[in-house]
Enzyme design. Structure first.
Site, PDB file in Angstrom:
ATOM      1  N   THR A  67       0.778  -1.367  -0.114  1.00  0.00           N
ATOM      2  CA  THR A  67      -0.037   0.059  -0.013  1.00  0.00           C
ATOM      3  C   THR A  67       0.888   1.311  -0.069  1.00  0.00           C
ATOM      4  OG1 THR A  67      -0.089  -0.069   2.429  1.00  0.00           O
ATOM      5  CG2 THR A  67      -2.210  -0.956   1.289  1.00  0.00           C
ATOM      6  N   ASP A  68       1.931   1.070  -0.062  1.00  0.00           N
ATOM      7  CA  ASP A  68       3.022   2.430   0.070  1.00  0.00           C
ATOM      8  C   ASP A  68       4.296   1.948  -0.577  1.00  0.00           C
ATOM      9  OD1 ASP A  68       2.469   4.811   1.186  1.00  0.00           O
ATOM     10  OD2 ASP A  68       2.464   3.980   3.053  1.00  0.00           O
ATOM     11  N   GLY A  69       5.128   2.997  -0.858  1.00  0.00           N
ATOM     12  CA  GLY A  69       6.643   2.888  -1.278  1.00  0.00           C
ATOM     13  C   GLY A  69       6.624   1.940  -2.484  1.00  0.00           C
ATOM     14  N   ASP A 115      -0.981  -8.503   9.713  1.00  0.00           N
ATOM     15  CA  ASP A 115       0.240  -7.710  10.223  1.00  0.00           C
ATOM     16  C   ASP A 115       1.204  -8.787  10.557  1.00  0.00           C
ATOM     17  OD1 ASP A 115       2.076  -6.545  11.914  1.00  0.00           O
ATOM     18  OD2 ASP A 115       0.560  -5.758  13.344  1.00  0.00           O
ATOM     19  N   SER A 125      18.023  -5.743  -0.281  1.00  0.00           N
ATOM     20  CA  SER A 125      18.658  -4.398   0.066  1.00  0.00           C
ATOM     21  C   SER A 125      20.209  -4.628  -0.370  1.00  0.00           C
ATOM     22  CB  SER A 125      18.689  -4.000   1.330  1.00  0.00           C
ATOM     23  OG  SER A 125      19.567  -2.881   1.496  1.00  0.00           O
ATOM     24  N   TYR A 138      19.095  -5.426  10.478  1.00  0.00           N
ATOM     25  CA  TYR A 138      18.272  -4.964   9.272  1.00  0.00           C
ATOM     26  C   TYR A 138      19.485  -5.658   8.259  1.00  0.00           C
ATOM     27  CZ  TYR A 138      16.630  -2.565   5.191  1.00  0.00           C
ATOM     28  OH  TYR A 138      16.164  -2.603   3.848  1.00  0.00           O
ATOM     29  N   LYS A 198      18.454  -8.797   5.422  1.00  0.00           N
ATOM     30  CA  LYS A 198      18.413  -8.745   4.234  1.00  0.00           C
ATOM     31  C   LYS A 198      19.289  -9.767   3.280  1.00  0.00           C
ATOM     32  CE  LYS A 198      15.012  -5.787   3.585  1.00  0.00           C
ATOM     33  NZ  LYS A 198      13.887  -5.980   2.819  1.00  0.00           N
TER      34      LYS A 198
END
Ligand SMILES: NC(=O)c1ccc[n+]([C@@H]2O[C@H](COP(=O)([O-])OP(=O)(O)OC[C@H]3O[C@@H](n4cnc5c(N)ncnc54)[C@H](OP(=O)(O)O)[C@@H]3O)[C@@H](O)[C@H]2O)c1
Length: 365
Positions: free
Chosen positions: A76-78, A125, A205, A218, A222
């Site tokens: 829904t974003d980005g 979620d 990433s 993080y 990735k």
């Protein structure tokens, strides 16, 4: 005179005995230059093949290639939203999975209206862990999933030392970045294998390439996604499945506004729409890519960087001035040094912003 004669004699003797060494050295030099030139040509070719040729040829209908529906987690974003729209523009029906029902309703409605495809959503979620997957599995049963895009991801709010990361955030990183992708693949892959077609895109990433201080959990999560994707590609390519590890650098989304100056430079940090446009064109072509041509220049080889550096003098100085991140062949110590500096500066900026924001509050001991 006798001394001069002896010098020439000595010189000719030395030159005669060295000539075979010189020839060997010349051969080694020629071999090295040829290898580097071929490597450079191959890199230039793959850059053109990956990012420019797909723009010239007619867009393929991905639903015919992989299957009717695409699932996008965090759509829904980005990047997720832009990727969903790009897939819809290429004929895929869309299923979005994220937390916010209102955003999901708005985005699916907009996709249906704009691209004349079907769209649906599932509210879930992923930070909740194991409990979310059974309902998703039930909802998806009977739907032909052609493409799965594991996009949802949890970030640090800003770079920070590991001991200062709240426990809750660490669970989020594990549940959202690692568990969600693994479980979603486990859910949809068997039916793709039965149909002998399908594509899985795991959004990793660029920080997966090397250990990255101050975003340790993080970048490690990735790296998991990157290795997971590559291993799956080895396991399932022969069964008609295409698995892609997408490793973007900076993309200008809500999550990356704290990058300030870098965020505002659209070459360095493309909009999610530009990024998705390029990234989708690499689907089925490259199993491991940054997904965006300028990010790839920062990735593949020293040579390409050097060629681009010499062509784009001003860009080069920009790159150097901003300690621009990454090149796959950067030695690890250099990567760590660069990322330490960049992340320390980003953290300090974020912390100073927080303290400015908290200035209006009454502070008590
Ligand atoms: N942006 C970059 O520069 C960059 C660079 C490299 C890699 N990436 C990777 O690209 C992916 C997308 O990043 P982005 O910047 O586009 O993120 P974003 O703009 O913040 O979008 C995140 C999306 O995920 C959903 N979401 C967040 N938490 C969720 C949860 N617990 N359960 C379900 N859905 C959740 C959000 O929707 P709701 O809030 O409605 O749930 C939203 O749709 C991430 O995996 C990120 O690591 C990004």
């Amino acid at each position: 005179m006798a001394a001069v004669d002896s010098f020439y004699l000595l010189y000719h003797e030395v030159a005669r005995s060295c000539s075979s060494y010189m020839e060997t050295l010349a051969l080694v030099g020629a071999w090295y230059t040829a290898r580097k030139s071929i490597g450079l040509l191959c890199d230039c070719y793959s850059l053109i093949r990956l990012y420019f040729i797909p723009r010239l040829v007619r867009r393929t209908d991905l639903s015919k290639q992989y299957g009717k529906w695409a699932i996008i987690t965090g759509g829904t974003d980005g990047i997720g939203k832009a990727y969903a729209e790009e897939l819809a523009s290429r004929g895929m029906n869309i299923i979005l999975i994220s937390r916010n029902r209102e955003k999901l309703e708005n985005v699916t409605q907009a996709i249906m209206k704009t691209y004349q495809v079907e769209a649906a959503f599932i509210v879930a979620d992923f930070s909740k862990g194991r409990e979310v997957y059974l309902p998703i599995q039930k909802t998806l049963s009977g739907i032909e999933i052609g493409i799965l895009v594991n996009n949802v991801g949890a970030f640090y709010d800003y770079p920070q030392y590991f001991t200062k990361i709240p426990e809750e955030k660490l669970w989020d990183i594990i549940n959202i970045n690692i568990t969600a992708a693994s479980m979603m693949v486990h859910m949809v892959l068997p039916r793709m294998v039965t149909r002998r077609k399908g594509a899985i895109v795991n959004i990793s990433s660029a920080s997966c390439c090397k250990p990255t201080p101050q975003v340790a959990a993080y970048s490690a999560s990735k790296a998991y996604l990157d290795h997971f994707s590559r291993a799956l590609q080895y396991e399932y390519a022969s069964k008609g499945i295409f698995v892609q590890s997408l490793t973007p650098f900076l993309v200008a989304t809500n999550k990356t506004t704290y990058h300030g100056f870098l965020y505002q430079n659209r070459w360095v940090a493309p909009s999610p729409e530009t990024y998705a446009y390029h990234a989708v064109s690499t689907l089925g072509v490259s199993a491991r890519t940054t997904g965006y041509w300028f990010h790839s220049i920062q990735h593949p080889t020293e040579e390409i960087r050097m060629v681009v550096a010499s062509i784009l003098g001003s860009v080069t100085s920009f790159i150097e001035n901003t300690q621009f991140l990454v090149a796959r062949y950067m030695p690890e110590w250099l990567w760590v040094w660069v990322t330490q500096n960049v992340n320390t500066s980003l953290r300090q900026k974020a912390l100073s912003r927080t303290s400015v924001l908290s200035c209006g509050k009454e502070l008590k001991s």
